[in-house]
Design a protein around this motif. Sequence first.
Motif, PDB file in Angstrom:
ATOM      1  N   UNK A 141       0.829  -1.212   0.000  1.00 33.42           N
ATOM      2  CA  UNK A 141       0.000   0.000   0.000  1.00 33.42           C
ATOM      3  C   UNK A 141       0.860   1.257   0.000  1.00 33.42           C
ATOM      4  N   UNK A 142       0.524   2.155  -0.916  1.00 28.16           N
ATOM      5  CA  UNK A 142       1.206   3.447  -0.990  1.00 28.16           C
ATOM      6  C   UNK A 142       0.145   4.541  -1.000  1.00 28.16           C
ATOM      7  N   UNK A 143       0.342   5.523  -0.113  1.00 27.39           N
ATOM      8  CA  UNK A 143      -0.589   6.656  -0.046  1.00 27.39           C
ATOM      9  C   UNK A 143       0.228   7.941  -0.013  1.00 27.39           C
ATOM     10  N   UNK A 186      -0.276  14.966  -1.269  1.00 23.44           N
ATOM     11  CA  UNK A 186       0.560  15.988  -1.918  1.00 23.44           C
ATOM     12  C   UNK A 186       1.939  15.416  -2.151  1.00 23.44           C
ATOM     13  N   UNK A 187       2.954  16.075  -1.594  1.00 21.28           N
ATOM     14  CA  UNK A 187       4.335  15.584  -1.766  1.00 21.28           C
ATOM     15  C   UNK A 187       4.746  14.649  -0.630  1.00 21.28           C
ATOM     16  N   UNK A 188       3.853  14.485   0.342  1.00 21.44           N
ATOM     17  CA  UNK A 188       4.205  13.643   1.501  1.00 21.44           C
ATOM     18  C   UNK A 188       3.805  12.192   1.242  1.00 21.44           C
ATOM     19  N   UNK A 189       4.769  11.303   1.485  1.00 22.49           N
ATOM     20  CA  UNK A 189       4.487   9.879   1.331  1.00 22.49           C
ATOM     21  C   UNK A 189       4.014   9.365   2.693  1.00 22.49           C
ATOM     22  N   UNK A 190       2.697   9.174   2.826  1.00 17.77           N
ATOM     23  CA  UNK A 190       2.141   8.783   4.131  1.00 17.77           C
ATOM     24  C   UNK A 190       2.292   7.286   4.370  1.00 17.77           C
ATOM     25  N   UNK A 191       2.173   6.488   3.308  1.00 16.85           N
ATOM     26  CA  UNK A 191       2.431   5.039   3.398  1.00 16.85           C
ATOM     27  C   UNK A 191       3.306   4.657   2.218  1.00 16.85           C
ATOM     28  N   UNK A 192       4.365   3.920   2.484  1.00 13.66           N
ATOM     29  CA  UNK A 192       5.331   3.596   1.446  1.00 13.66           C
ATOM     30  C   UNK A 192       5.488   2.077   1.351  1.00 13.66           C
TER      31      UNK A 192
END
Lengths: 272, 351
Positions: free
Chosen positions: A7-9, A12-18
Amino acid sequence: MFGVRSATVRFGHTLALDDVTVEVPGGSVVAVVGGDGAGKSTLLRALVGEVPLDGGTVEAPPKQRLGYLPASAGSWAALTVRQNIDFVAGIYGLAGEELTARRAELLDRASLTPAAGRLAARLSGGMRRKLGFIMAIVHRPALLILDEPSTGVDPVSRIDLWRLVSEAAASGAAVLMSTTYLDEAERAAQLVVLDSGRILVHGSYDQVRAGFAGVVTQTDEPVRAEWAWRRGRAQHEYWPGADPPPGTTVVAPDLEDIVIALSLVRRNEVLS
Amino acid sequence: MIVKEFRELVRDRRTLGMLVVMPLLLLVIFGYAANFYVSSLKTAVVGPQASQVAKMLPSLFDVTVTEPSGTQADAETLLQDNKVDVAFVTGQTPALALVNGSNLFAAQSAVAALNKVGNKVKTQVLYNPGLKTSWVMIPAIIGLILTFIGTIITSLGMVREREAGTLEQLAVMPIKPSQVILGKIAPYFLVASVDMIIVTVLAIVLFGVPFNGNPFAFALGAGIFLFVVLGLGVFISTISQTAGQAIQTAFFFLLPQILLSGMIFPLEAMAAGVRWIGYLLPLTYFIMISRGIMLRGEPIAALWLPFLVLTVMAVVIFTGATLRFRRDLAPGRPASPARKQPAAAETVGTA
């Protein structure tokens, strides 16, 4: 098996889940721990469909079999405890004697029976979270998502809450909960430690401890301040891979030590 | 402390906007719109001497209809349909001047001018013979009450759900967004309707305001108008995170409606540069309907324009606002291919 895969979320420019993968088997509790902004709530909200994924997949039951306690109050302040439960139960199609029996059972298990006629706004913090929990499980969900159910709750109510969580899992629900209390997380069947949207470590508490490399020492004067943190009146210092200097006291790291140590490793990797 | 306050203020765009826009708005409104004196009256002249009388009238009377074959009944129809403020009926001595009392300030200007003429003209005020302010204000106040409930109370009710986090909870429950929206709006619709009935009955009982038209036409107009203002309330809730923001934003919508809808200051007395704003506001059209039906007993066919405008506004605003609200309720795109259900259904016991 419920959960998220790769899961990737992004916000904006912030990667909340990588690239996060978490599996939540039925009948067990998976605890998500991590500091503020680690991605705990984003992970939970992705599972309930409140946050769309930019990559990866979510495996979750239909809404009818999903239970969710958000980080906020989770109840309607101007309704009584009973009215809150009845409203949510009605949405899930519970009515009549089935609802009456289920409500009585849950109020009793949460020790909220004397407060059944009280407005939710007049409940203590712990009672309100227990009410939110009841509302999340009233329909016997297959997947139960709890966002910091015990934050701000007094120690006695925390014990009550944890008992309710354990009972839900014992009866077959897959439970995914975030928490900032590491002693609570230690009790979970599986741990997921998040930091800046990435998984630092996951597995059972025993597996996490067994897989932890390096040494933690206890000292009054840390050798390297950037690798030390305060625990009570003393300081703990992490020695990743290397042996500590002679004469220092080596301690068996608990989950708090492990999480902080791994976070420091991550921070140093990012900085370098 | 002062620097901190300025920093906070600069980041609070809504308050900053209010501080900048509000003085300008008030200046414009009170400079160009706050005028009770109507300097031009739409006038009809009917009867055999219509053409001659029309030429003799002072410039205050802007003759828009000259109908030598017209009768008193034709003149009354023109007044009832609010097409003119004054209608002169010639061919009798003295000539009869019929004044539309539902346009209070226009009527006051007309009566003042006609009194100077003396015995040559007999003046008769229709629809509000006593030229009572309450008679023209109350039909407008009904609209204001509906606007208040529809925008402020509804938006507060919606935002409270967001603030408490229960909107997020509803979003993950097996309840359709349309059901949530309906459930949230229906009580306000009912309360506003009951309020409307109470105010209307009290207006009739306490102030003697007449109700000359069809109550069902009035109810239909009020219902359509309610959809417009409820739509505004839902829209405000979608652009507000807190109750304070919702009140602030609702105030932006409410103030121009109070001042520029013709409720207080007559539209015809406003400068053209400001008057057009009034024609963008839903309350303007509700006031046309409520005064038309209550005071003049206008049939629905004669009020087709305000009914049409309000219906278009209701469809556009209500649909747009509910779609925005729906998007807030279902941001996770449940139909997304990234979201699956496990192949084997999970079974659980009695959690």
